[in-house]
Design an enzyme around this catalytic site. Structure first.
Site, short mmCIF file in Angstrom:
data_model
loop_
_atom_site.label_atom_id
_atom_site.label_comp_id
_atom_site.label_asym_id
_atom_site.label_seq_id
_atom_site.Cartn_x
_atom_site.Cartn_y
_atom_site.Cartn_z
N GLU A 1 70.46 -6.66 42.05
CA GLU A 1 70.67 -7.37 43.21
C GLU A 1 72.20 -8.04 43.15
OE1 GLU A 1 67.67 -10.42 43.84
OE2 GLU A 1 66.02 -9.09 43.33
N LEU B 1 76.95 -9.44 28.22
CA LEU B 1 77.37 -10.10 26.99
C LEU B 1 77.79 -11.55 27.47
CD1 LEU B 1 77.00 -8.61 24.56
CD2 LEU B 1 79.64 -8.18 24.35
N VAL C 1 64.40 -3.58 47.14
CA VAL C 1 64.83 -2.05 46.72
C VAL C 1 64.53 -1.27 47.96
CG1 VAL C 1 63.79 -0.45 45.38
CG2 VAL C 1 64.29 -2.52 44.33
N GLY D 1 66.61 -14.57 34.05
CA GLY D 1 65.48 -14.49 35.08
C GLY D 1 65.69 -13.61 36.10
N CYS E 1 62.74 -9.71 38.01
CA CYS E 1 62.20 -8.51 37.45
C CYS E 1 62.29 -8.64 35.98
CB CYS E 1 63.07 -7.23 37.69
SG CYS E 1 62.72 -6.62 39.56
P1 NAD Z 1 60.42 -7.54 47.88
O1 NAD Z 1 59.38 -8.58 47.92
O2 NAD Z 1 61.83 -7.96 48.08
O3 NAD Z 1 59.95 -6.52 48.93
C1 NAD Z 1 58.98 -5.80 49.13
C2 NAD Z 1 58.69 -5.66 50.45
O4 NAD Z 1 57.50 -4.84 50.66
C3 NAD Z 1 58.19 -6.98 51.13
O5 NAD Z 1 59.09 -7.28 52.30
C4 NAD Z 1 56.80 -6.91 51.78
O6 NAD Z 1 56.76 -7.45 53.11
C5 NAD Z 1 56.70 -5.04 51.94
N1 NAD Z 1 55.56 -4.71 51.79
C6 NAD Z 1 54.46 -4.92 51.23
N2 NAD Z 1 53.44 -4.10 51.23
C7 NAD Z 1 53.64 -3.36 52.52
C8 NAD Z 1 52.96 -2.47 53.19
N3 NAD Z 1 51.76 -2.15 52.94
N4 NAD Z 1 53.64 -1.98 54.39
C9 NAD Z 1 54.79 -2.47 54.83
N5 NAD Z 1 55.59 -3.25 54.00
C10 NAD Z 1 55.02 -3.75 52.82
O7 NAD Z 1 60.33 -6.87 46.58
P2 NAD Z 1 61.53 -5.92 45.67
O8 NAD Z 1 62.38 -6.95 45.01
O9 NAD Z 1 62.24 -5.06 46.59
O10 NAD Z 1 60.83 -5.28 44.56
C11 NAD Z 1 59.96 -4.11 44.84
C12 NAD Z 1 59.67 -3.33 43.73
O11 NAD Z 1 60.79 -2.77 43.26
C13 NAD Z 1 59.00 -4.19 42.57
O12 NAD Z 1 58.08 -3.13 42.06
C14 NAD Z 1 60.43 -4.60 41.70
O13 NAD Z 1 60.04 -4.76 40.27
C15 NAD Z 1 60.90 -3.23 41.72
N6 NAD Z 1 62.43 -3.45 41.61
C16 NAD Z 1 63.21 -4.52 42.23
C17 NAD Z 1 64.33 -4.54 41.93
C18 NAD Z 1 65.47 -5.82 42.41
O14 NAD Z 1 66.42 -6.10 42.13
N7 NAD Z 1 64.52 -6.51 43.14
C19 NAD Z 1 65.15 -3.55 41.22
C20 NAD Z 1 64.38 -2.56 40.66
C21 NAD Z 1 63.11 -2.33 40.66
C1 UGA Z 2 68.05 -6.18 36.60
C2 UGA Z 2 68.65 -5.00 35.92
O1 UGA Z 2 69.89 -5.05 35.51
C3 UGA Z 2 68.49 -3.93 36.87
O2 UGA Z 2 69.08 -2.63 36.45
C4 UGA Z 2 66.96 -3.69 37.24
O3 UGA Z 2 66.85 -2.58 38.13
C5 UGA Z 2 66.67 -4.72 37.92
O4 UGA Z 2 66.65 -5.98 36.93
C6 UGA Z 2 65.03 -4.88 38.27
O5 UGA Z 2 64.29 -4.05 37.66
O6 UGA Z 2 64.69 -5.43 39.22
P1 UGA Z 2 68.69 -8.02 38.37
O7 UGA Z 2 67.67 -8.67 38.17
O8 UGA Z 2 69.34 -8.18 39.66
O9 UGA Z 2 68.77 -6.67 37.51
O10 UGA Z 2 69.80 -9.06 37.66
P2 UGA Z 2 70.84 -8.73 36.32
O11 UGA Z 2 72.09 -8.74 36.93
O12 UGA Z 2 70.23 -7.86 35.57
O13 UGA Z 2 70.47 -10.20 35.71
C7 UGA Z 2 69.43 -10.81 35.12
C8 UGA Z 2 69.50 -11.99 34.64
O14 UGA Z 2 70.20 -11.87 33.46
C9 UGA Z 2 69.96 -13.18 35.41
O15 UGA Z 2 69.46 -14.44 35.27
C10 UGA Z 2 71.45 -13.00 34.88
O16 UGA Z 2 72.34 -14.43 35.35
C11 UGA Z 2 71.32 -12.99 33.43
N1 UGA Z 2 72.66 -12.41 32.69
C12 UGA Z 2 73.14 -11.22 33.14
C13 UGA Z 2 73.09 -13.23 32.15
O17 UGA Z 2 72.99 -14.41 31.73
N2 UGA Z 2 74.54 -12.61 31.18
C14 UGA Z 2 74.61 -11.54 31.39
O18 UGA Z 2 75.61 -11.04 30.98
C15 UGA Z 2 74.04 -10.53 32.34
#
Ligand code: NAD
Ligand code: UGA
Length: 444
Positions: A162, A257, A23, A264, A267
């Site tokens: 992602e 769908l 993010v 999984g 998130c």
């Molecule tokens: P991530 O683990 O990929 O990245 C977090 C980063 O923050 C790590 O690289 C870590 O080293 C760094 N970090 C932690 N504490 C720090 C500090 N004090 N100073 C500097 N760096 C620091 O996590 P992510 O997947 O990016 O998720 C972050 C947040 O966003 C979570 O709350 C998650 O739920 C939310 N989120 C994630 C997604 C997604 O698609 N991954 C989408 C929407 C929201």
């Molecule tokens: C999801 C949400 O879609 C984002 O809007 C949100 O920001 C993010 O979580 C988050 O909070 O981190 P992401 O985890 O990247 O995004 O993945 P998705 O594309 O949503 O897929 C989630 C899971 O559902 C995966 O395991 C995927 O394979 C599965 N999926 C998705 C299905 O099995 N069928 C589908 O039609 C869509």
């Protein structure tokens, strides 16, 4: 790449982003693309070193170009310490992890630690933005940890996926900002003004709830779809056509769908459980959501049962090929991956799991100090190698390249021609014609 970057002129702001993960990195690069001055802090040395040398620490389409553009324009730079990043910043985005605690709640220790770290170093009037996914009450918690009346805290949840993070960041469906100080919330919304996305300005509690509600709704939709596919198998309906029939209804739509091995990723699993925890704490019985979570576990087990059946009832000592380990295609993320979970369940039943994933280096030795989540799996360097000697091939992640392989070669190297396609990726008629037995999800 759109919307085009433009000189934000007098709207050009100084922004710090804490955490360069899935993010934080797209967020920082997007804000730099919009013309803001961004300093991104990442304390993990390998991630930081990669960024400083122009390499991306995560697999994410178009991210390299967006980051390189920001750096070249002088709008994006990387530092190790959050304290250094916040010097001179008008906005500080917290993009640190919020993993699941053992009781299902969101672990806020990284958010709390980051808030504590920067608290005394913030410029007067700085706005701290919770972009990490955090439960109701977290804006207040950060306010208390920072402990300064001149600092406002705004909730600005992130909805990117992602694999399409750059596209989603540049073209969001909506921007949500919530704070007890509506002016601070509106200022955060302005940072994303050039996206043209609808802006929802609300209070912090509502904003925090919107994020969890979105992920919980998506998860519930998928649990319904997967359960429906199971019913289709029982009654002899074709889930593909059933879902086509559903999707054309505009109120339902085609998104989310696709039946699969279960939902999984980093998130949906943790966020559904955190919302359930919040509901329990509030004395509210959210049985629908609990059912969606339980149903997802049944889906993982349903796939395992299909593999056991394909192998004649037992996996003890049986070689099983697995294609795909990431939680979905186009990412290298294996956090809470159903593909990995199912692979381990198969290994737990005695199977020798020969796994291939395009993002996993087959030379890493999980049993000799390599990534712990791959322990117990036999990694293979290509899909044919994985299929060699296997009595069943399980397609677990929908990597497009799997569609275009030489299936005559796959057939020739396998011990028995059984395919369990947990992503409905392959054409059942085509592979059956070649001599495979095929089992998909809800497909005839
Ligand atoms: P991530 O683990 O990929 O990245 C977090 C980063 O923050 C790590 O690289 C870590 O080293 C760094 N970090 C932690 N504490 C720090 C500090 N004090 N100073 C500097 N760096 C620091 O996590 P992510 O997947 O990016 O998720 C972050 C947040 O966003 C979570 O709350 C998650 O739920 C939310 N989120 C994630 C997604 C997604 O698609 N991954 C989408 C929407 C929201
Ligand atoms: C999801 C949400 O879609 C984002 O809007 C949100 O920001 C993010 O979580 C988050 O909070 O981190 P992401 O985890 O990247 O995004 O993945 P998705 O594309 O949503 O897929 C989630 C899971 O559902 C995966 O395991 C995927 O394979 C599965 N999926 C998705 C299905 O099995 N069928 C589908 O039609 C869509």
């Amino acid at each position: 790449m759109s919307p085009n970057n433009r000189d934000t002129g007098r709207n050009r702001r100084s922004v710090a982003v804490i955490g360069a993960g899935y993010v934080g990195l797209p967020t920082a690069a997007t804000l730099a693309h919009f013309g803001h001055r961004v300093v991104l802090a990442e304390r993990e040395p390998t991630r930081l070193a990669a960024l400083r040398s122009g390499r991306m620490p995560i697999v994410e389409k178009d991210l390299d170009d967006l980051v390189a553009g920001g750096v070249a324009a002088g709008n994006l730079r990387f530092v190790e310490s959050a304290v250094d990043a916040v010097a001179g910043a008008e906005f500080v985005f917290l993009c640190v992890p919020t993993p699941m605690s053992s009781d299902g709640s969101a672990d806020l220790s990284y958010v709390e630690a980051a808030a504590k770290e920067i608290g005394t170093h913030l410029e007067p009037g700085t706005i701290v933005v919770n972009k990490s996914t955090v439960p109701v009450g977290s804006a207040t918690m950060v306010e208390q940890v920072v402990g300064r009346p001149d600092i406002a805290v705004v909730s600005n949840p992130e909805f990117l996926r992602e694999g399409t993070a750059v596209h989603d960041s540049l073209n969001p469906d909506r921007i949500v900002v919530g704070a007890d100080d509506p002016q601070a919330a509106a200022k955060v919304g302005e940072l994303f003004g050039s996206t043209g996305a609808p802006l929802i300005v609300t209070d912090a509690t509502t904003s925090e709830t919107i994020k969890y509600a979105s992920n919980a709704f998506l998860a519930t939709k998928l649990s319904f779809v997967n359960a429906l596919a199971g019913l289709c198998e029982e009654v002899g309906a074709d889930a593909r056509d059933v879902l086509l029939g559903l999707g054309y209804d505009k109120r339902i739509g085609f998104e989310f769908l696709r039946p699969g091995p279960g939902w999984g990723g980093s998130c949906l699993p943790k966020d559904t459980r955190a919302l359930l925890y919040t509901a329990r704490e509030a004395g509210y019985d959210f049985s629908l959501l609990a059912g969606a979570i339980a149903s997802n576990d049944e889906q993982l087990e349903r796939v395992v049962s299909k593999v056991v059946a394909a192998c004649g009832g037992s996996l003890d000592g049986v070689a099983v090929a697995v294609w795909g380990l990431t939680f979905k295609a186009n990412t290298d993320d294996r956090r809470d991956s159903p593909s990995l979970d199912i692979s381990h369940r198969l290994a737990g039943l005695g199977a020798a799991v020969q796994a291939f994933d395009p993002t996993v280096d087959a030379d890493t030795d999980p049993d000799g100090g390599g990534p712990e989540d791959l322990r117990g799996l036999q990694l293979r360097g290509d899909p044919y190698d994985a299929a060699t000697g296997a009595r069943a091939l399980v397609v677990l992640t929908e990597w497009d390249e799997f569609r275009w392989l030489d299936f005559a070669r796959v057939l020739a190297v396998m011990a028995e021609p059984n395919i369990v396609d947990a992503r409905n990726l392959l054409d059942p008629a085509a592979v059956r014609r070649m001599g495979f037995s095929y089992s998909g999800i809800g497909r005839r």
